[in-house]
Design a protein around this motif. Structure first.
Motif, PDB file in Angstrom:
ATOM      1  N   ARG A  31      12.613 -16.788  22.441  1.00 14.48           N
ATOM      2  CA  ARG A  31      13.659 -16.402  21.494  1.00 14.48           C
ATOM      3  C   ARG A  31      15.056 -16.721  22.021  1.00 14.48           C
ATOM      4  N   GLY A  32      15.136 -17.188  23.285  1.00 15.46           N
ATOM      5  CA  GLY A  32      16.423 -17.600  23.831  1.00 15.46           C
ATOM      6  C   GLY A  32      17.059 -16.652  24.820  1.00 15.46           C
ATOM      7  N   ALA A  33      16.316 -15.649  25.282  1.00 16.02           N
ATOM      8  CA  ALA A  33      16.878 -14.697  26.239  1.00 16.02           C
ATOM      9  C   ALA A  33      16.707 -15.181  27.670  1.00 16.02           C
ATOM     10  N   SER A  34      17.666 -14.871  28.510  1.00 14.72           N
ATOM     11  CA  SER A  34      17.536 -15.110  29.939  1.00 14.72           C
ATOM     12  C   SER A  34      16.519 -14.125  30.493  1.00 14.72           C
ATOM     13  N   CYS A  35      15.885 -14.517  31.595  1.00 11.99           N
ATOM     14  CA  CYS A  35      14.846 -13.640  32.143  1.00 11.99           C
ATOM     15  C   CYS A  35      14.702 -13.907  33.648  1.00 11.99           C
ATOM     16  N   PRO A  36      15.737 -13.612  34.435  1.00 13.35           N
ATOM     17  CA  PRO A  36      15.635 -13.851  35.876  1.00 13.35           C
ATOM     18  C   PRO A  36      14.521 -13.007  36.493  1.00 13.35           C
ATOM     19  N   GLY A  52      21.645 -22.897  28.904  1.00 15.17           N
ATOM     20  CA  GLY A  52      22.375 -21.844  29.602  1.00 15.17           C
ATOM     21  C   GLY A  52      21.562 -20.620  29.955  1.00 15.17           C
ATOM     22  N   LEU A  53      20.243 -20.725  29.965  1.00 16.53           N
ATOM     23  CA  LEU A  53      19.422 -19.564  30.324  1.00 16.53           C
ATOM     24  C   LEU A  53      19.483 -19.297  31.824  1.00 16.53           C
ATOM     25  N   ASN A  54      19.257 -18.051  32.202  1.00 15.93           N
ATOM     26  CA  ASN A  54      19.118 -17.684  33.607  1.00 15.93           C
ATOM     27  C   ASN A  54      17.658 -17.350  33.856  1.00 15.93           C
ATOM     28  N   LEU A  55      16.953 -18.281  34.528  1.00 22.64           N
ATOM     29  CA  LEU A  55      15.552 -18.078  34.904  1.00 22.64           C
ATOM     30  C   LEU A  55      15.421 -18.093  36.423  1.00 22.64           C
ATOM     31  N   SER A  56      16.500 -17.738  37.107  1.00 24.47           N
ATOM     32  CA  SER A  56      16.504 -17.707  38.567  1.00 24.47           C
ATOM     33  C   SER A  56      15.404 -16.785  39.083  1.00 24.47           C
ATOM     34  N   GLY A  57      14.664 -17.290  40.067  1.00 26.65           N
ATOM     35  CA  GLY A  57      13.616 -16.488  40.685  1.00 26.65           C
ATOM     36  C   GLY A  57      12.400 -16.241  39.810  1.00 26.65           C
ATOM     37  N   ALA A  58      12.354 -16.853  38.642  1.00 26.61           N
ATOM     38  CA  ALA A  58      11.220 -16.641  37.727  1.00 26.61           C
ATOM     39  C   ALA A  58       9.986 -17.391  38.218  1.00 26.61           C
ATOM     40  N   ARG A  59       8.829 -16.894  37.852  1.00 22.74           N
ATOM     41  CA  ARG A  59       7.562 -17.551  38.161  1.00 22.74           C
ATOM     42  C   ARG A  59       7.164 -18.364  36.935  1.00 22.74           C
ATOM     43  N   LEU A  60       7.413 -19.667  36.999  1.00 25.71           N
ATOM     44  CA  LEU A  60       7.091 -20.583  35.903  1.00 25.71           C
ATOM     45  C   LEU A  60       5.923 -21.490  36.274  1.00 25.71           C
ATOM     46  N   ARG A  61       5.173 -21.106  37.272  1.00 23.70           N
ATOM     47  CA  ARG A  61       4.080 -21.961  37.754  1.00 23.70           C
ATOM     48  C   ARG A  61       3.155 -22.346  36.596  1.00 23.70           C
ATOM     49  N   GLN A  62       2.833 -23.633  36.510  1.00 25.86           N
ATOM     50  CA  GLN A  62       1.951 -24.220  35.500  1.00 25.86           C
ATOM     51  C   GLN A  62       2.469 -24.056  34.070  1.00 25.86           C
ATOM     52  N   ALA A  63       3.761 -23.794  33.912  1.00 20.19           N
ATOM     53  CA  ALA A  63       4.336 -23.667  32.569  1.00 20.19           C
ATOM     54  C   ALA A  63       4.447 -25.051  31.929  1.00 20.19           C
ATOM     55  N   ASP A  64       4.424 -25.077  30.611  1.00 22.21           N
ATOM     56  CA  ASP A  64       4.602 -26.323  29.861  1.00 22.21           C
ATOM     57  C   ASP A  64       6.042 -26.385  29.372  1.00 22.21           C
TER      58      ASP A  64
END
Length: 161
Positions: A31-36, A52-64
């Motif tokens: 939906r467009g929210a940041s999610c550090p 302009g999202l903040n996904l710092s430190g996020a676990r995006l492993r195997q994301a598409d």
């Protein structure tokens, strides 16, 4: 508990993922929210257009992340291992300290992005544009691969995949 049930319960616990994705956090990013720091493991974000999202430190492993447009997004210190980012647009994004092990950025646009301290082991940058990227070193690029269409900052090269 009977021994047979204990063994069955243990087998079930060991076969479940230790840290499965968080569907609520994935929906929030969609939906467009940041999610550090969020758990976006195997997140289906293909085609997402959010800047302009903040996904710092996020676990995006195997994301598409294929065909996404995520300009100026902060991926600093994020886990991007095994990510599929084919054709993604990530201009001026921050990948500093991120783990991009075995990630596929084939045909991605990464001009102006920062890679200081990023792990690039096994990352595929075939056809990617990194011409104005910062923080890339020859030693780090030697751990990744690309092809004749890969565009790098002047003076740097990348092994062929």
């Amino acid at each position: 508990m009977k021994p047979a049930l204990t063994v069955a319960a243990l087998c079930l616990a060991l076969s479940s993922p230790a840290a499965a994705q968080n569907a609520g956090q994935i929906a929030s990013v969609q939906r467009g929210a940041s999610c550090p720091g969020c758990n976006l493991f195997q997140a289906p974000l293909s085609g997402l257009e959010r800047s302009g999202l903040n996904l710092s430190g996020a676990r995006l492993r195997q994301a598409d992340l294929s065909l996404t447009v995520m300009n100026r997004t902060r991926f600093a210190n994020a886990d991007l291992r095994d990510v599929e980012a084919y054709g993604g647009v990530f201009s001026s994004s921050n990948f500093s300290g991120a783990n991009l092990t075995n990630a596929s950025f084939v045909g991605a646009y990464l001009d102006g992005s920062a890679f200081s301290g990023a792990t690039l082991t096994g990352a595929n940058f075939s056809g990617a544009s990194l011409e104005r990227a910062t923080g890339l070193t020859q030693a780090r690029l030697n751990q990744a691969c690309g092809d004749e269409a890969t565009r790098l900052p002047r003076g740097l090269s990348i092994p062929r995949c």
